[in-house]
Design an enzyme around this catalytic site. Structure first.
Site, PDB file in Angstrom:
ATOM      1  N   ASP A   1      -9.917   2.918   1.811  1.00 21.58           N
ATOM      2  CA  ASP A   1      -9.964   2.307   3.155  1.00 21.58           C
ATOM      3  C   ASP A   1     -10.566   3.280   4.170  1.00 21.58           C
ATOM      4  OD1 ASP A   1      -8.912  -0.230   2.643  1.00 21.58           O
ATOM      5  OD2 ASP A   1      -6.847   0.463   2.841  1.00 21.58           O
TER       6      ASP A   1
ATOM      7  N   LYS B   1       0.807  -1.230   0.000  1.00 22.91           N
ATOM      8  CA  LYS B   1       0.000   0.000   0.000  1.00 22.91           C
ATOM      9  C   LYS B   1       0.836   1.275   0.000  1.00 22.91           C
ATOM     10  CE  LYS B   1      -4.234  -1.906   1.928  1.00 22.91           C
ATOM     11  NZ  LYS B   1      -5.300  -1.820   2.906  1.00 22.91           N
TER      12      LYS B   1
HETATM   13  N1  LIG Z   1     -11.716  -4.620   7.898  1.00 18.73           N
HETATM   14  C1  LIG Z   1     -10.874  -4.167   7.004  1.00 18.73           C
HETATM   15  O1  LIG Z   1     -11.269  -3.689   5.944  1.00 18.73           O
HETATM   16  C2  LIG Z   1      -9.398  -4.187   7.283  1.00 18.73           C
HETATM   17  C3  LIG Z   1      -8.540  -3.432   6.468  1.00 18.73           C
HETATM   18  C4  LIG Z   1      -7.177  -3.470   6.723  1.00 18.73           C
HETATM   19  C5  LIG Z   1      -6.691  -4.243   7.762  1.00 18.73           C
HETATM   20  N2  LIG Z   1      -7.549  -4.969   8.515  1.00 18.73           N
HETATM   21  C6  LIG Z   1      -7.044  -5.774   9.640  1.00 18.73           C
HETATM   22  O2  LIG Z   1      -6.357  -4.893  10.524  1.00 18.73           O
HETATM   23  C7  LIG Z   1      -5.293  -5.557  11.151  1.00 18.73           C
HETATM   24  C8  LIG Z   1      -4.027  -4.723  11.074  1.00 18.73           C
HETATM   25  O3  LIG Z   1      -3.615  -4.563   9.735  1.00 18.73           O
HETATM   26  P1  LIG Z   1      -2.419  -3.542   9.351  1.00 18.73           P
HETATM   27  O4  LIG Z   1      -2.252  -3.651   7.896  1.00 18.73           O
HETATM   28  O5  LIG Z   1      -2.629  -2.223   9.954  1.00 18.73           O
HETATM   29  O6  LIG Z   1      -1.175  -4.258  10.093  1.00 18.73           O
HETATM   30  P2  LIG Z   1       0.226  -3.609  10.430  1.00 18.73           P
HETATM   31  O7  LIG Z   1       0.549  -2.476   9.513  1.00 18.73           O
HETATM   32  O8  LIG Z   1       1.175  -4.757  10.515  1.00 18.73           O
HETATM   33  O9  LIG Z   1       0.039  -2.977  11.911  1.00 18.73           O
HETATM   34  C9  LIG Z   1      -0.220  -3.775  13.017  1.00 18.73           C
HETATM   35  C10 LIG Z   1      -0.400  -2.902  14.269  1.00 18.73           C
HETATM   36  O10 LIG Z   1      -0.847  -3.783  15.298  1.00 18.73           O
HETATM   37  C11 LIG Z   1       0.036  -3.727  16.410  1.00 18.73           C
HETATM   38  N3  LIG Z   1       0.214  -5.060  16.966  1.00 18.73           N
HETATM   39  C12 LIG Z   1       0.565  -6.189  16.303  1.00 18.73           C
HETATM   40  N4  LIG Z   1       0.624  -7.225  17.173  1.00 18.73           N
HETATM   41  C13 LIG Z   1       0.335  -6.722  18.400  1.00 18.73           C
HETATM   42  C14 LIG Z   1       0.239  -7.306  19.696  1.00 18.73           C
HETATM   43  N5  LIG Z   1       0.452  -8.620  19.900  1.00 18.73           N
HETATM   44  N6  LIG Z   1      -0.116  -6.509  20.728  1.00 18.73           N
HETATM   45  C15 LIG Z   1      -0.344  -5.200  20.542  1.00 18.73           C
HETATM   46  N7  LIG Z   1      -0.243  -4.571  19.331  1.00 18.73           N
HETATM   47  C16 LIG Z   1       0.072  -5.351  18.274  1.00 18.73           C
HETATM   48  C17 LIG Z   1       1.347  -3.218  15.855  1.00 18.73           C
HETATM   49  O11 LIG Z   1       2.005  -2.571  16.935  1.00 18.73           O
HETATM   50  P3  LIG Z   1       3.590  -2.288  16.952  1.00 18.73           P
HETATM   51  O12 LIG Z   1       3.770  -0.934  16.344  1.00 18.73           O
HETATM   52  O13 LIG Z   1       3.909  -2.370  18.382  1.00 18.73           O
HETATM   53  O14 LIG Z   1       4.237  -3.382  16.140  1.00 18.73           O
HETATM   54  C18 LIG Z   1       0.853  -2.251  14.778  1.00 18.73           C
HETATM   55  O15 LIG Z   1       0.548  -1.020  15.346  1.00 18.73           O
HETATM   56  C19 LIG Z   1      -5.210  -6.934  10.495  1.00 18.73           C
HETATM   57  O16 LIG Z   1      -5.870  -7.855  11.330  1.00 18.73           O
HETATM   58  C20 LIG Z   1      -5.989  -6.774   9.213  1.00 18.73           C
HETATM   59  O17 LIG Z   1      -6.597  -7.986   8.800  1.00 18.73           O
HETATM   60  C21 LIG Z   1      -8.885  -4.948   8.306  1.00 18.73           C
END
Ligand SMILES: NC(=O)c1ccc[n+]([C@@H]2O[C@H](COP(=O)([O-])OP(=O)(O)OC[C@H]3O[C@@H](n4cnc5c(N)ncnc54)[C@H](OP(=O)(O)O)[C@@H]3O)[C@@H](O)[C@H]2O)c1
Length: 380
Positions: free
Chosen positions: A211, A175
């Site tokens: 998004d 992205k």
């Molecule tokens: N519904 C929808 O349309 C939609 C769209 C996009 C994404 N999503 C979902 O959103 C989620 C995140 O996606 P993303 O692309 O934003 O991922 P990402 O860029 O990898 O970011 C993940 C975030 O979650 C935090 N995190 C990860 N593991 C953690 C833990 N064990 N405890 C606390 N914080 C934790 C990370 O914190 P740190 O900074 O500490 O690493 C980071 O801030 C996924 O589950 C994805 O499937 C849904």
């Protein structure tokens, strides 16, 4: 000895099948009577909330050895047959509509078929092909949407021009990387700092972000964004879109994250207060939004925050949709909060892509149905 025990066990199976047969027919009889009541009261056959509550009940009471996804598949057939029985009473064809949207299209694409796709890696789990192809079929649009597991993003962008793909979704991990590879980026995608949609116009490729629109429409299904205070947990790609959408629509955000540096970077980019995850017990707001992957399948027993803080919020949104009710949402309901899962955010971002690509309003309701159908029937 072993033949004796085989015979004994087969007898046992026959007894169980006899009992199952009786129960299934009894269930069908009750279902028909419900159909008659629905017909009398002018109600439709399909009631997603009711079906969801059946699956939730089954998940709660399933002691195994069958997995909940296996139980769901069996009950999906039972419920489908029940809908058919009720349709015969009411004269409503919802069941065949749901089935035909979910069915695989066997028509052959021609040289006139518009091709769309999703660029990601991995991409096999994506439900974007499901919702877009369902929408194309439902509206009779001669188009197809394909998953592309991309190893070389620059090559994929060149391929989009050469093959004249009309549009593409961009997903993890591209992205932000896509930004330097396309001809034009619209102003909101620039502000979000991420592109999730490409549009081909002649040989020029434009990037936009839907998004944030998906996030706002999802939240607005629970409470207005404007004037409310949102505590957003997580500082990754999804959090960027959520935070951008809320601030743009007049909501207030406090950002919470596990890693201080990542949280501060996003908070500073949008001028937001930042609180480390370990201090979430010190704050409160109107709505809490989880944008971390904590609680996503297969780690369904996890939740990103201590449950004691949930009663400080009117509403809780979890943008995860697999499972569609995470532990966070179950605990939030128990604490008296309004809740919403991530299906709406996902479907609304796709609906906006569809509208931009085709100029037609997307069939949002049916797009949601195919996602629920896939999650319930195919398990994870
Ligand atoms: N519904 C929808 O349309 C939609 C769209 C996009 C994404 N999503 C979902 O959103 C989620 C995140 O996606 P993303 O692309 O934003 O991922 P990402 O860029 O990898 O970011 C993940 C975030 O979650 C935090 N995190 C990860 N593991 C953690 C833990 N064990 N405890 C606390 N914080 C934790 C990370 O914190 P740190 O900074 O500490 O690493 C980071 O801030 C996924 O589950 C994805 O499937 C849904």
């Amino acid at each position: 000895m072993s033949k004796d025990s085989l015979d004994t066990l087969r007898c046992k199976i026959e007894d169980l099948d006899t009992a199952l047969l009786k129960l299934l027919n009894e269930r069908a009889g009750v279902s028909r009577r419900i159909g008659k009541l629905k017909a009398k009261d002018g109600l439709g056959i399909y009631d997603r909330d009711r079906e969801e509550s059946i699956y939730e009940y089954l998940a709660r009471h399933n002691k195994g050895p069958l997995k909940t996804s296996e139980i769901n598949r069996i009950f999906s057939e039972i419920i489908s047959v029940s809908r058919k029985l009720q349709s015969a009473v009411v004269g409503d064809d919802t069941e065949s509509q749901v089935k035909s949207i979910a069915a695989v299209d066997t028509s052959t694409p021609s040289k006139n078929t518009s091709v769309y796709g999703i660029f990601g890696n991995p991409v096999a789990h994506s439900m974007s092909p499901l919702i877009h192809n369902a929408a194309f079929r439902l509206l009779g649009i001669d188009a197809i949407y394909l998953p592309f597991e991309v190893k070389d993003l620059q090559g994929a962008v060149a391929g989009m021009r050469v093959l004249q793909l009309r549009g593409a979704s961009i997903t993890h991990p591209f992205k932000t990387k896509i930004i330097g590879l396309i001809d034009e980026i619209d102003v909101t995608a620039k502000e979000v700092g991420a592109v999730n949609t490409l549009i081909l116009d002649g040989d020029s490729i434009r990037g936009i972000n839907t998004d944030w629109t998906g996030a706002v429409r999802c939240i607005e299904g629970l409470l207005p964004v404007k004037g409310n205070h949102f505590v957003v947990v997580g500082a990754g790609g999804a959090a960027r879109a959520v935070v951008f959408g809320i601030t743009r629509e007049g909501g207030k955000v406090t950002l919470v994250n596990r890693t201080r540096d990542n949280g501060l970077a996003l908070a500073e980019a949008f001028g937001l207060p930042f609180v480390p995850l370990g201090e979430i017990e010190d704050i409160s707001g109107d709505c809490l939004i989880n944008t971390t992957p904590v609680g996503m399948y297969p780690d369904v027993a996890e939740m990103p925050i201590p449950k004691g803080v949930l009663s400080r919020y009117k509403a809780v949104v979890d943008i995860i949709y697999n499972p569609f009710k995470t532990r966070l949402l179950t605990e939030a309901e128990a604490a008296g909060c309004m809740t919403k899962n991530g299906i709406d955010m996902f479907v609304f971002q796709g609906a906006e892509q569809f509208r931009i690509w085709t100029g037609r309003e997307a069939p949002v309701k049916e797009m949601k149905e195919v996602v629920y159908h896939r999650l319930l029937v195919s398990g994870h």
